[in-house]
Design a protein around this motif. Structure first.
Motif, PDB file in Angstrom:
ATOM      1  N   LEU A  51       0.846  -1.202  -0.084  1.00 40.09           N
ATOM      2  CA  LEU A  51       0.117  -0.009  -0.097  1.00 40.09           C
ATOM      3  C   LEU A  51       0.725   1.157  -0.066  1.00 40.09           C
ATOM      4  O   LEU A  51       0.716   2.219  -0.773  1.00 40.09           O
ATOM      5  N   PHE A  52       1.916   1.351   1.081  1.00 39.58           N
ATOM      6  CA  PHE A  52       2.607   2.556   0.989  1.00 39.58           C
ATOM      7  C   PHE A  52       3.792   2.321  -0.108  1.00 39.58           C
ATOM      8  O   PHE A  52       4.082   3.682  -0.445  1.00 39.58           O
ATOM      9  N   ASP A  53       4.275   1.418  -0.625  1.00 40.94           N
ATOM     10  CA  ASP A  53       4.922   1.597  -1.684  1.00 40.94           C
ATOM     11  C   ASP A  53       4.359   2.034  -3.187  1.00 40.94           C
ATOM     12  O   ASP A  53       4.968   2.876  -3.932  1.00 40.94           O
ATOM     13  N   ALA A  54       3.187   1.862  -2.999  1.00 46.32           N
ATOM     14  CA  ALA A  54       2.343   2.098  -4.378  1.00 46.32           C
ATOM     15  C   ALA A  54       2.138   3.517  -4.409  1.00 46.32           C
ATOM     16  O   ALA A  54       1.523   4.132  -5.678  1.00 46.32           O
ATOM     17  N   PRO A  58       5.503  10.141  -0.793  1.00 48.42           N
ATOM     18  CA  PRO A  58       5.290  10.025   0.552  1.00 48.42           C
ATOM     19  C   PRO A  58       4.006  10.544   1.257  1.00 48.42           C
ATOM     20  O   PRO A  58       3.831  11.652   0.821  1.00 48.42           O
ATOM     21  N   PRO A  59       3.456   9.900   2.040  1.00 47.53           N
ATOM     22  CA  PRO A  59       1.907  10.511   2.638  1.00 47.53           C
ATOM     23  C   PRO A  59       2.278  11.578   3.611  1.00 47.53           C
ATOM     24  O   PRO A  59       3.396  11.564   4.102  1.00 47.53           O
ATOM     25  N   ARG A  65       8.485   4.834   7.332  1.00 50.44           N
ATOM     26  CA  ARG A  65       9.617   4.570   6.172  1.00 50.44           C
ATOM     27  C   ARG A  65       9.365   5.474   5.055  1.00 50.44           C
ATOM     28  O   ARG A  65      10.551   6.014   4.623  1.00 50.44           O
ATOM     29  N   ARG A  66       8.300   5.571   4.648  1.00 47.72           N
ATOM     30  CA  ARG A  66       8.017   6.534   3.800  1.00 47.72           C
ATOM     31  C   ARG A  66       8.188   7.956   4.072  1.00 47.72           C
ATOM     32  O   ARG A  66       8.762   8.550   3.174  1.00 47.72           O
ATOM     33  N   CYS A  78       8.272  19.585   9.528  1.00 49.21           N
ATOM     34  CA  CYS A  78       7.346  18.441   9.608  1.00 49.21           C
ATOM     35  C   CYS A  78       7.513  17.602   8.366  1.00 49.21           C
ATOM     36  O   CYS A  78       7.163  18.079   7.182  1.00 49.21           O
ATOM     37  N   ARG A  79       7.845  16.292   8.371  1.00 53.11           N
ATOM     38  CA  ARG A  79       7.695  15.407   7.265  1.00 53.11           C
ATOM     39  C   ARG A  79       6.281  14.564   7.356  1.00 53.11           C
ATOM     40  O   ARG A  79       5.877  14.152   6.047  1.00 53.11           O
TER      41      ARG A  79
END
Length: 231
Positions: free
Chosen positions: A64-67, A71-72, A115-116, A126-127
């Protein structure tokens, strides 16, 4: 400029739907849930992408996150599972599954969100923001509800540990104690206790507040409760 992206895991027609509507004003969205039926109308309303997901499956969460195209900026984890009954009669496999959904799923979402997010440049320091939907069971265990308390206590500890680790790296982590019943669709309030249930759109504005907090005053835990709720 592209809108920031938000991921909401565990989508239904109550709180998570209100959070999605709140964030859709200025974010693109990915909604994730086990059932497509829970996401269909909300995705059409908000323009969100949808992903079928078992939140306890690390391969699925990682995918889900790799797709995601980038980055969210926001990740919200909502799923939990309740198993009720006298502790001497509880089925161990059902308890294990409940803790996996509430706590292990939260860990997997937090792991892969971080990670993302760590792989991006901060904006105003803020990331990104990771929010876990908690409950009063995370601070006080109720009778015949041990599995829910186990999961929510673990989730709360996860969020606090992540906050201490990730705040200095520019990732805001917070746990929201939903200390009361939510006025979800199909639910009504007792005639003699108007205003006794939490309105999901009001809770969603609290999520918004956490997302927009200045890093000099980040909150890692907050409780929301109706004005008549005892504590």
């Amino acid at each position: 400029m592209d809108k920031p992206h938000a991921v909401i895991i565990g989508v239904g027609d109550g709180l998570s739907a209100s959070v999605a509507r709140e964030l859709a004003q200025d974010h693109t969205l990915t909604l994730a849930a086990r059932s497509p039926d829970k996401m269909r109308d909300l995705a059409a309303e908000t323009g969100a992408e949808t992903v079928l997901l078992d939140a306890t499956d690390e391969a699925g969460v990682a995918a889900l996150f790799d797709a995601l195209p980038r980055p969210p900026r926001v990740v919200v984890y909502n799923p939990s599972m309740r198993v009720r009954g006298p502790v001497a009669e509880l089925d161990a496999d059902e308890v294990r599954r409940a803790v996996e959904v509430t706590a292990i799923g939260a860990f997997l979402a937090g792991k892969h969100a971080a990670r993302r997010m760590l792989d991006t440049e901060p904006v105003d320091g803020c990331r990104g923001t990771i929010l876990f939907t908690g409950a009063s069971a995370g601070v006080k265990g109720f009778p015949q509800s041990a599995p829910f308390a186990m999961g929510k206590f673990a989730q709360r500890g996860l969020a606090e540990s992540m906050a201490r680790e990730l705040h200095p790296k520019g990732i805001h982590v917070a746990w929201i104690n939903i200390d009361g019943a939510i006025l979800n669709p199909g639910v009504s309030e007792p005639a003699d206790r108007p205003g006794s249930k939490l309105r999901p759109e009001a809770i969603a504005r609290t999520y918004r507040h956490l997302i927009e907090q200045d890093r000099s005053a980040w909150t890692h835990e907050i409780a929301v409760r109706p004005w008549v709720e005892t504590f």
